[in-house]
Scaffold this motif. Sequence first.
Motif, PDB file in Angstrom:
ATOM      1  N   LYS A  75       0.702  -1.286  -0.054  1.00 51.87           N
ATOM      2  CA  LYS A  75      -0.056  -0.001  -0.061  1.00 51.87           C
ATOM      3  C   LYS A  75       0.786   1.276  -0.136  1.00 51.87           C
ATOM      4  O   LYS A  75       0.540   2.203  -0.792  1.00 51.87           O
ATOM      5  N   GLU A  76       1.933   1.321   0.722  1.00 56.41           N
ATOM      6  CA  GLU A  76       2.810   2.455   0.952  1.00 56.41           C
ATOM      7  C   GLU A  76       3.992   2.269   0.161  1.00 56.41           C
ATOM      8  O   GLU A  76       4.917   3.206   0.160  1.00 56.41           O
ATOM      9  N   GLU A  88     -11.214   3.072   4.397  1.00 56.95           N
ATOM     10  CA  GLU A  88     -10.060   3.401   5.173  1.00 56.95           C
ATOM     11  C   GLU A  88      -9.165   4.729   4.480  1.00 56.95           C
ATOM     12  O   GLU A  88      -8.757   5.696   5.119  1.00 56.95           O
ATOM     13  N   ASP A  89      -9.314   4.564   3.135  1.00 59.21           N
ATOM     14  CA  ASP A  89      -8.655   5.628   2.320  1.00 59.21           C
ATOM     15  C   ASP A  89      -9.397   6.993   2.004  1.00 59.21           C
ATOM     16  O   ASP A  89      -8.814   7.847   1.430  1.00 59.21           O
ATOM     17  N   LYS A  90     -10.608   6.927   2.528  1.00 57.31           N
ATOM     18  CA  LYS A  90     -11.628   7.912   2.630  1.00 57.31           C
ATOM     19  C   LYS A  90     -11.998   8.374   1.134  1.00 57.31           C
ATOM     20  O   LYS A  90     -12.393   9.306   0.699  1.00 57.31           O
ATOM     21  N   ASN A 101      -1.615   2.945  -5.976  1.00 54.60           N
ATOM     22  CA  ASN A 101      -1.751   2.493  -4.351  1.00 54.60           C
ATOM     23  C   ASN A 101      -2.952   2.600  -3.897  1.00 54.60           C
ATOM     24  O   ASN A 101      -3.513   1.832  -2.947  1.00 54.60           O
ATOM     25  N   LYS A 102      -3.737   3.430  -4.494  1.00 56.88           N
ATOM     26  CA  LYS A 102      -4.993   3.954  -3.749  1.00 56.88           C
ATOM     27  C   LYS A 102      -6.295   3.222  -4.709  1.00 56.88           C
ATOM     28  O   LYS A 102      -7.260   2.797  -4.033  1.00 56.88           O
ATOM     29  N   GLU A 138     -11.006  -1.189   2.313  1.00 59.90           N
ATOM     30  CA  GLU A 138      -9.733  -0.322   2.035  1.00 59.90           C
ATOM     31  C   GLU A 138     -10.059   0.921   1.644  1.00 59.90           C
ATOM     32  O   GLU A 138      -9.504   2.042   1.704  1.00 59.90           O
TER      33      GLU A 138
END
Length: 114
Positions: A8-9, A67-69, A22-23, A64
Motif C-alpha cells: 500500500k505504501e 479507510e482511504d476516505k 496504491n489507492k 480499504e
Amino acid sequence: MENKRKKKEFNPNNCPVTHCLNKIGGKWKPVIIHLIRKDCNRFSMLQKAIPNISKQMMVNQLREMEEDKILERIIYAEIPPRVEYKISKYGQTLLPIIDSMSDWGLKDLKKSSK
C-alpha cells in the motif's frame, strides 16, 4: 484488526502514478467506484454486478477504500439494517481518472471488435 494490504505504501521513488495506483489500483477498485457512482451502492448490488469477485475480496476492497476516505459507508437504522456506499468528496476527485479509463476502454473495445 490490522489491515494487511500488500505494498500500500510502497513508493520508493515518490512517483505520483504509483501513489495513485496504491489507492485505486488492482482488478476491482476502479470497477467498484464506477458502479457506486452509477447508483449500484449496496453490497448485494455490487456482488450481482461483479459476479467474479468473492465476498471476502469485495469486503476487503470496500474497507480499504473506506479507510482511504474514497468511499463513505452509510448505515441506516432500520430492521434489518441497511448499508449503502457513496463516493466521498475526496473520492470524487478520482472520477476524471475513472472516466478516462471508461472512455479508453470503450474505444478499445470498439476497435477490438472490428
